[in-house]
Design a protein around this motif. Structure first.
Motif, short mmCIF file in Angstrom:
data_model
loop_
_atom_site.label_atom_id
_atom_site.label_comp_id
_atom_site.label_asym_id
_atom_site.label_seq_id
_atom_site.Cartn_x
_atom_site.Cartn_y
_atom_site.Cartn_z
N ALA A 180 1.11 -1.09 4.38
CA ALA A 180 2.23 -0.21 4.06
C ALA A 180 2.88 0.27 5.35
O ALA A 180 2.33 0.10 6.45
N ALA B 268 7.07 9.63 3.88
CA ALA B 268 5.95 8.79 3.48
C ALA B 268 5.22 9.47 2.34
O ALA B 268 5.53 10.60 1.95
N GLU B 269 4.22 8.78 1.80
CA GLU B 269 3.47 9.32 0.66
C GLU B 269 2.37 10.28 1.09
O GLU B 269 1.78 10.96 0.24
N TRP C 216 -6.06 4.27 2.60
CA TRP C 216 -4.83 4.81 2.04
C TRP C 216 -3.72 3.75 2.00
O TRP C 216 -3.04 3.59 0.98
N CYS C 217 -3.55 3.05 3.09
CA CYS C 217 -2.46 2.06 3.17
C CYS C 217 -2.86 0.68 2.65
O CYS C 217 -1.99 -0.13 2.31
N GLU D 71 -4.62 13.12 -3.97
CA GLU D 71 -5.27 11.84 -3.73
C GLU D 71 -5.44 11.59 -2.24
O GLU D 71 -6.45 11.02 -1.80
N ALA D 72 -4.47 12.04 -1.44
CA ALA D 72 -4.56 11.85 0.01
C ALA D 72 -5.79 12.56 0.56
O ALA D 72 -6.52 12.00 1.40
N GLY E 43 0.82 -1.21 0.00
CA GLY E 43 0.00 0.00 0.00
C GLY E 43 0.84 1.26 0.00
O GLY E 43 2.06 1.24 -0.24
N ARG E 44 0.17 2.37 0.30
CA ARG E 44 0.83 3.67 0.34
C ARG E 44 1.22 4.01 1.78
O ARG E 44 0.42 3.85 2.70
N SER E 45 2.43 4.49 1.95
CA SER E 45 2.96 4.76 3.29
C SER E 45 2.33 6.02 3.88
O SER E 45 1.81 6.89 3.16
N LEU E 46 2.42 6.12 5.21
CA LEU E 46 1.72 7.20 5.91
C LEU E 46 2.48 7.62 7.16
O LEU E 46 3.00 6.77 7.89
#
Length: 426
Positions: free
Chosen positions: A160, A187-188, A419-420, A344-345, A95-98
């Motif tokens: 993520a 992170a993203e 998100w993740c 997108e976030a 996934g996407r990091s946070l």
């Protein structure tokens, strides 16, 4: 947006853990984590995160390299200012990091007798928790920790990397948030759950701190006319800065973001010291001040304007014209920040908000600062500021709504899950 079944699982998990979350927040509030005294809380928080199985990094401001945006610190020791980063790192992340980040430093309480309850007692009454920092922003710290707990309680884990960070210096320089980035944590997206009452912070003003130092000539009060009163000279400069602020606000009436906000630039003389004897005209006075700046203005420009306003006021005073005041810039030297729509976030957070609240996520314009500027302006990380509801930040009887804390915890959990991504916990 998480599907209905996943949202229901998360809702049940938040509900099941909310008594523990409330106790966790009470523990946070009971630490008097004033500037320079945050380390005991950070040690406790590090143990809490280690007990949950996170990798924990504890470091000080002195452990990171210098950066052009590091603000000057006065009356504070960087080596004693501790930051904590707890890391969730899944195997084979997909996934996407946070980054989830919250500050644990609080402002002074003022006279305790002017509080209904002792400021660090964390009293709960009528659905509110009272205490210094309960609202700004320890409730948000509890929300981000227990949002992750809820995902685990639901038998899942983020797919993520997730970094849970507690930082210092948010109320004075911002150096704590910057230190985590200089330590290498990226992170993203970044979410800071400051108390926004479930709205996204679209824009924030910048902030400048400075100290005026004014001299006088001490004489016995019986011949006061022969001396010069530094306190009264400082008072004249304060009035000149109020006039300067009024001019700035008039010029900002057509500002793209803040044109509809009444007087968005705030000036405040916050601390005053001066004089040595009640029967002597004071020979010295120092005033610590704060002033804001709008997007489109740099801190350097704002500081130059302050200097020009003080210089002009001093020229109109017979004593100050020959004994000019000194200006020292310390603490905040922050850029304004606009979270431009369309990331997108933000879309994922808006979807999580809609799923929990059943409506559109509102936006707010802030006349103060928060740490998202570091992520968005200097490291190309979308910085989202969204958190629970409370009242009386920096004031007496500061309090946070426990019902809103629960709702916000669910929203953040839903955001993390979307998100993740999530996978069954091993």
């Amino acid at each position: 947006m998480p599907d209905a079944a996943l949202l229901d699982r998360l809702r049940q998990a938040v509900e099941a853990g909310f008594a523990r979350e409330t106790e966790f927040l009470q523990d946070l509030v009971r630490f008097p984590s004033l500037r320079g005294r945050e380390a005991p809380l950070q040690d406790w928080f590090a143990r809490q995160m280690a007990g949950r199985g996170y990798g924990v990094d504890r470091f000080s401001l002195a452990d990171v390299p210098a950066h052009p945006k590091t603000a000057p610190m006065v009356d504070a020791d960087p080596a004693a200012s501790i930051q904590v980063v707890a890391t969730h790192r899944p195997a084979n992340p997909t996934g996407r990091s946070l980054i989830l980040q919250g500050h644990i430093d609080v402002v002074p309480e003022g006279p305790h007798e002017m509080w209904t309850h002792p400021p660090y007692a964390a009293v709960i009454r009528d659905g509110w928790m009272y205490g210094r920092g309960a609202h700004d922003m320890k409730a948000g710290v509890a929300a981000m920790v227990f949002a992750m707990d809820a995902i685990r309680e639901a038998g899942l884990e983020p797919a993520a990397d997730v970094y849970l960070q507690t930082v210092t210096e948010e109320e004075s320089t911002g150096n704590g948030a910057l230190a985590t980035l200089l330590r290498g944590y990226r992170a993203e997206a970044a979410l800071i759950p400051e108390p926004t009452a479930h709205s996204i912070t679209r824009a924030q003003t910048g902030t400048i701190w400075f100290r005026l130092k004014v001299r006088g000539v001490p004489v016995h009060v019986m011949v006061a006319q022969d001396g010069s009163n530094a306190i009264m000279s400082a008072y004249a400069l304060i009035n000149a800065l109020y006039a300067h602020t009024k001019t700035l606000n008039e010029a900002g009436r057509d500002h793209a973001w803040y044109g509809s906000v009444p007087d968005p630039i705030k000036f405040n003389p916050g601390i005053i010291r001066g004089g040595d004897w009640a029967s002597s005209t004071p020979a010295w006075c120092e005033v610590d001040c704060r002033i804001g700046l709008l997007p489109g203005t740099t801190p350097e420009e704002a500081m130059a304007r302050v200097e020009a306003a003080v210089k002009a006021a001093a020229k109109g005073d017979a004593f100050l014209a020959n004994n000019p005041p000194e200006i020292t810039f310390h603490g905040f030297q922050t850029d304004p920040y606009v979270l431009e729509p369309g990331s997108e976030a933000e879309a994922v957070l808006a979807a999580a908000h809609a799923a929990v609240h059943g409506g559109e996520m509102p936006a707010r314009l802030s006349t103060a600062v928060n740490d998202t500027r570091y992520y968005g302006l200097y490291f190309a990380i979308p910085g989202l500021c969204y958190g629970p509801k409370g009242e009386m930040a920096h004031g007496f009887d500061e309090r946070t709504s426990l019902a809103d804390l629960k709702t916000c915890t669910l929203t953040i959990a839903a955001f993390i899950a979307d998100w993740c991504g999530v996978r069954p916990r091993g």
